[in-house]
Design a protein around this motif. Structure first.
Motif, short mmCIF file in Angstrom:
data_model
loop_
_atom_site.label_atom_id
_atom_site.label_comp_id
_atom_site.label_asym_id
_atom_site.label_seq_id
_atom_site.Cartn_x
_atom_site.Cartn_y
_atom_site.Cartn_z
N ALA A 111 69.08 -17.92 -11.57
CA ALA A 111 70.37 -17.65 -10.94
C ALA A 111 70.64 -16.16 -10.76
O ALA A 111 71.08 -15.73 -9.69
CB ALA A 111 71.49 -18.28 -11.78
N LEU A 112 70.40 -15.34 -11.79
CA LEU A 112 70.69 -13.91 -11.69
C LEU A 112 69.80 -13.24 -10.66
O LEU A 112 70.25 -12.40 -9.88
CB LEU A 112 70.52 -13.25 -13.06
N PHE A 113 68.52 -13.62 -10.63
CA PHE A 113 67.59 -13.07 -9.65
C PHE A 113 68.08 -13.39 -8.23
O PHE A 113 68.05 -12.52 -7.34
CB PHE A 113 66.19 -13.64 -9.88
N ARG A 114 68.56 -14.62 -8.02
CA ARG A 114 69.04 -14.99 -6.69
C ARG A 114 70.31 -14.25 -6.32
O ARG A 114 70.51 -13.88 -5.16
CB ARG A 114 69.26 -16.51 -6.63
N LEU A 115 71.18 -14.00 -7.32
CA LEU A 115 72.40 -13.23 -7.04
C LEU A 115 72.08 -11.80 -6.61
O LEU A 115 72.68 -11.26 -5.68
CB LEU A 115 73.30 -13.21 -8.28
N ILE A 116 71.12 -11.18 -7.32
CA ILE A 116 70.73 -9.80 -6.97
C ILE A 116 70.10 -9.78 -5.59
O ILE A 116 70.38 -8.88 -4.77
CB ILE A 116 69.76 -9.24 -8.03
N THR A 117 69.25 -10.76 -5.30
CA THR A 117 68.62 -10.84 -3.98
C THR A 117 69.67 -11.00 -2.90
O THR A 117 69.61 -10.35 -1.84
CB THR A 117 67.63 -12.02 -3.93
N VAL A 135 71.42 -7.66 -2.30
CA VAL A 135 70.59 -6.73 -1.54
C VAL A 135 70.59 -7.10 -0.06
O VAL A 135 70.68 -6.23 0.83
CB VAL A 135 69.15 -6.71 -2.09
N LEU A 136 70.51 -8.39 0.23
CA LEU A 136 70.41 -8.85 1.62
C LEU A 136 71.74 -8.85 2.36
O LEU A 136 71.78 -8.54 3.57
CB LEU A 136 69.80 -10.26 1.66
N THR A 137 72.82 -9.21 1.67
CA THR A 137 74.10 -9.39 2.35
C THR A 137 75.15 -8.34 2.00
O THR A 137 76.18 -8.24 2.65
CB THR A 137 74.69 -10.78 2.04
N GLY A 138 74.90 -7.58 0.93
CA GLY A 138 75.88 -6.58 0.51
C GLY A 138 77.01 -7.14 -0.32
O GLY A 138 77.98 -6.43 -0.64
#
Length: 232
Positions: free
Chosen positions: A174-180, A183-186
């Motif tokens: 979950a945390l990895f996906r939140l950071i990604t 980065v992608l959407t701001g």
């Protein structure tokens, strides 16, 4: 020492195995899928075997483990497209590991989660768990399995209720996906309500604690202290 790390293995297990192997311990990683574990050490043996399979104990019995560390399926693993969660099978996996520990393991560590507290107002050892999710109930049931084996077979079992664990080697969850997403959407969107409690613990802190407990031979008078520390 011979140390088995099994269950649902992820970043924490890989980091722990590397740290323990540096001190000339023989570490065995055994799980259904070990292809994503980036562990390269001549002191680490990797077995791709389903711990729920009856042959699990036969494959590993010859090692005569001193310590067994069992990683349950924790919240940072849920929602990962690569993870297919079979909640009933997880208890079969735990039971196989507990049965293996009866052959002489001095200590058994069950890595649970603060998810078991659910609706409990205080996240403390004395608080009665009130799970609200299927995984929370599964974790709590796993803890009861451990208590049963401790009482019936006099096993030295420690339960660690950890919050969400993150680290630099995290490549999913979950945390990895939140950071990604950030980065992608701001922007980052946290699901839940303002009252939702979130706890985070760095993998290095978990590994340092586990390694210290595994390395030290505690005398009898320190047993209660260790049990208190282990339930965090």
């Amino acid at each position: 020492m011979n140390i088995l790390i099994t269950g649902n293995l992820s970043m924490i297990a890989a980091v722990l195995a590397k740290r323990l192997a540096r001190d000339k311990n023989r570490v065995v990683l055994a799980s259904r899928d070990t292809s994503d574990l980036n562990v390269k050490s001549h002191n680490v043996v990797v077995h791709s075997v389903n711990p729920a399979d009856p042959i699990f104990r036969d494959v590993l019995a010859s090692y005569k483990f001193d310590v067994i560390v069992f990683f349950s399926t924790r919240e940072e693993m849920l929602g990962d497209p690569k993870e297919e969660i079979h909640f009933g099978q997880q208890l079969d996996v735990l039971r196989n590991a507990l049965e293996l520990s009866k052959s002489g393991a001095r200590r058994f560590f069950y890595i649970s989660s603060t998810e078991v507290y659910g609706k409990a107002l205080n996240l403390a050892e004395i608080s009665e768990p009130q799970p609200v999710s299927i995984n929370g109930y599964n974790l709590h049931t796993g803890e009861k399995y451990c208590k049963l084996y401790q009482d019936e077979f006099d096993l030295n079992i420690f339960i660690l209720r950890l919050p969400y664990v993150y680290g630099s080697e995290e490549m999913g969850g979950a945390l990895f996906r939140l950071i990604t997403e950030g980065v992608l959407t701001g922007r980052v969107l946290f699901s839940g309500s303002p009252e939702t409690t979130c706890g985070f613990l760095h993998v290095d802190d978990v590994v340092v604690f586990l390694k210290q407990v595994i390395d030290e031979e505690r005398s009898e008078e320190h047993t209660s202290e260790l049990q208190s520390l282990a339930r965090i």
